[in-house]
Each structure stands twice: as C-alpha cells, then as structure tokens.
Scaffold this active site. Structure first.
Site, mmCIF file in Angstrom:
data_model
loop_
_atom_site.group_PDB
_atom_site.id
_atom_site.type_symbol
_atom_site.label_atom_id
_atom_site.label_comp_id
_atom_site.label_asym_id
_atom_site.label_seq_id
_atom_site.Cartn_x
_atom_site.Cartn_y
_atom_site.Cartn_z
ATOM 1 N N ASP A 123 -24.867 70.395 115.012
ATOM 2 C CA ASP A 123 -25.156 70.762 113.619
ATOM 3 C C ASP A 123 -25.462 72.248 113.590
ATOM 4 O OD1 ASP A 123 -26.364 70.820 110.907
ATOM 5 O OD2 ASP A 123 -26.381 68.643 111.128
ATOM 6 N N GLY A 170 -28.375 70.568 107.151
ATOM 7 C CA GLY A 170 -29.083 69.548 107.922
ATOM 8 C C GLY A 170 -30.518 69.974 108.195
ATOM 9 N N ASP A 224 -21.962 75.824 115.125
ATOM 10 C CA ASP A 224 -21.150 75.781 113.909
ATOM 11 C C ASP A 224 -19.754 75.322 114.322
ATOM 12 O OD1 ASP A 224 -19.598 76.253 111.686
ATOM 13 O OD2 ASP A 224 -20.406 78.261 111.310
ATOM 14 N N TYR A 278 -15.225 71.793 97.412
ATOM 15 C CA TYR A 278 -15.511 70.546 98.149
ATOM 16 C C TYR A 278 -14.296 69.615 98.125
ATOM 17 C CZ TYR A 278 -18.173 66.391 99.617
ATOM 18 O OH TYR A 278 -18.637 65.282 100.283
ATOM 19 N N THR A 328 -23.884 57.515 98.269
ATOM 20 C CA THR A 328 -24.748 56.803 99.214
ATOM 21 C C THR A 328 -26.145 57.399 99.155
ATOM 22 O OG1 THR A 328 -22.822 56.432 100.609
ATOM 23 C CG2 THR A 328 -24.955 56.134 101.655
#
Ligand code: UDP
Length: 316
Positions: free
Chosen positions: A31, A36, A56, A148, A178
């Site tokens: 990550d 995150g 990355d 996105y 979710t």
C-alpha cells in the site's frame, strides 16, 4: 499460498488480508497509504505470515520485491470514494493503468493467479436496470467521475488482455457499494457519513432529493463472493453486490433506526454525474459461484456500529 494484496491497508484490502490469513495463507500487503490507513492492519504487526511493504504500485516491482514466489495477486489498490478519487484524479487514473499493469506483470512473471477489484462504476449512470455483466455501461468519459470510471474500465481491458495474450489466470469482480467497519469515517461515502453524523447528533447530509438508489453489501458477504470468484474458472467480469436496492432516504432512515439518533436530514446539492440508480443482477454469481449475500442492511449497520461509535468517541 503466498498471496500479494495491493491496497492492503484499505477497507477491502485489509479485510481480505484477514480472510486470507485465516485460511492459512501468507500475505504480502502492499500500500502507498494515499488513502489506506496502517491502523487497518495494526492488529497484524506480530503475525509472522504477514509482511507489509509501503510501495506505490505505479512504480515497478523489482525482481526481488516479493522475496520468493507469489501464487496469487489481489489488486485492490485505488482511491475508491468519490471525494478521494476527485482529490486524487491523476493518481486514480495511474493506479488503474500503470499500477495495474505492474501488478499484472508481477503475476505473469510468477505464474500467479490474479483478481482485480473492478466496480459497478463501469456501468456509469446505467440505462439498463438492474445491471447485468453484459451491459456496456453509460459513462461520461470526460466528466469529473471519469478519472475513476475510465481508470477502472481501462483496467478491465488490461486484465482481459493479460489473460488473452499472456495466458494469466485472471478474474474481474465488479464490486457494488460495500460497507462495514474500517470504512474511513472521513472519506465521504454515504454509509460512513450517515453513521458518523447520526452518532454525533449532526444532520444527515442527503445529496439531491435522496431518491437515487444504491444496493449496499456488507463487507463479509462481499469477501465471500470475491474468494469464491478467485478460485473459479471465470475470466469475464462477475457482479458481486447486494441485489436489494434502497433509496438514499431509506438508507438515512435505516441509520437513524439503528443508531437511535434524533438527527435531522439536511438536503445538499447532488454531485455531477451521480448515478441515479444502481443494482446488480447477481444471476451469474448465484449460478456460477453459488454465492449470494446474507446480511441485511440493518444487521450490517449494527455490525458496523462499534467501529463508528469508537471513531465518533475519539472525535474523528
Ligand atoms: N450521498 C449522500 N450523502 C452523503 C454521501 C453520499 O446523499 O453524505 C449519496 C451520493 O450522492 C450517492 C450515494 O449517496 O448518490 C452513494 O454515494 P457514495 O459516495 O457512498 O458512493 P457512490 O455509489 O456514489 O460511489
């Protein structure tokens, strides 16, 4: 297996890591911590089968990156909430393109299985309802959300190309909304916003008239579907999500019921290109994987409550 999970400090990546460790696998978590949070994997600091690399994925993986074989790659890395991918627009495009290609190269080099976390956003503001996997979508390629949507659509093309041209054993999951513990309280998604607002006694911010719909899946159900797909022979996309659709107003009421909050609703402008409705047709997952979700929205909100109550108490 030795499994590499990108986005391991994120919401889904960290829960997936827990599940894989629970099944007895070793996990290399990767990550860059752009969205995150190390707290999501803090409980694994003494787990000998877990190793974390801050990296990355847009930078190539060196030949010794994994310090040994890799049997499976789960590519979960990407900003995913609208405010975050709008803030990190170019990074979002790069992680779906350059970053995803790097993970596919790694899988090809190791002969590893591969699963890519795609999204219902590939359908855009859908004209077909509910959405089947065959639907090509209705996407604005130059609107604000395109960073996105097109990143994820290009990533799907890339994954299919690595399957077709390089023979990688790839899988594509199209994830619908979710929720659950470890959703960042501040990342601006509807369930985390509503829970935090309800617990703080602040108004719930409903964008638009609240009649737009989403279908909310609890994280444990979603991971069950992802793991089944990862072991299947299906290479084309599979929808994993809840087929039960709620308006945003219904979602607000469910949050008020579960929290017992007296918060009011505050109506705010609808973001541009916000999809008006979204519901997966999960026939393919049902028939091919024998999967369907079991946790109702009320149950899932109850299961999420401790996490968000602790965050609200900590002033986050
Ligand atoms: N939304 C809302 N209030 C909020 C956050 C989101 O009404 O505080 C709406 C948003 O406009 C969208 C839906 O809830 O119609 C789901 O938004 P989210 O950001 O959770 O995910 P999306 O499905 O848009 O990626």
């Amino acid at each position: 297996m030795r499994v590499l999970v990108t986005g391991a400090a994120g919401f889904l990546g960290s829960h997936l890591t827990d599940r894989l460790l629970g099944e007895g696998h070793s996990v290399i978590g990767v990550d860059n911590l752009s969205t995150g949070d190390l707290k999501n994997i803090g409980h694994l600091s003494r787990e000998p089968r877990f190793h974390f690399e801050q990296h990355d994925i847009c930078e190539p993986f060196g030949p010794d990156f994994s310090r040994g074989p890799v049997d499976y790659v789960f590519n979960m890395a990407s900003p995913a909430s609208p405010p975050e991918y709008l803030r990190l627009g170019i990074e979002t495009l790069r992680v779906g393109s350059v970053g995803t290609e790097n993970t596919l190269e790694l899988a090809a080099r190791h002969g590893a299985g591969y699963l890519h976390a795609s999204t219902s956003e590939c359908y855009g503001d859908p004209l077909q309802h509910p959405q089947t996997e065959e639907y090509w979508g209705h996407v604005n390629p130059v609107g604000p959300r395109s960073v996105y949507d097109e990143s994820k659509r290009y990533a799907e093309a890339l994954v299919m190309a690595y399957h077709r041209y390089r023979g990688v054993n790839t899988h594509l999951v199209r994830i619908f909304n979710t929720y659950g513990p470890r959703l960042q309280p501040s990342d601006g998604r509807v369930i985390s916003n509503f829970l935090m607002q309800a617990l703080r006694g602040e108004p719930l911010t409903v964008y638009g008239d609240g009649n737009q719909t989403r279908s909310f899946c609890y994280v444990d159900d979603l991971l069950e579907g992802i793991l089944l797909l990862s072991k299947s022979n299906e290479h084309l996309p599979v929808n994993i999500g809840s087929p039960i659709e709620f308006t945003i107003l219904e979602c607000a009421r469910a949050v008020l019921d579960v929290t017992g909050s007296k918060s009011e609703l505050r109506f705010e402008p609808l973001p541009q290109d916000d999809p008006t409705r979204r519901r997966p047709d999960i026939t393919k997952a049902r028939t091919m994987l024998g999967w369907e979700p079991h946790v109702s929205l009320t149950e899932g909100l109850q299961k999420s409550l401790d996490f968000f109550t602790a965050k609200a108490a900590a002033g986050q």
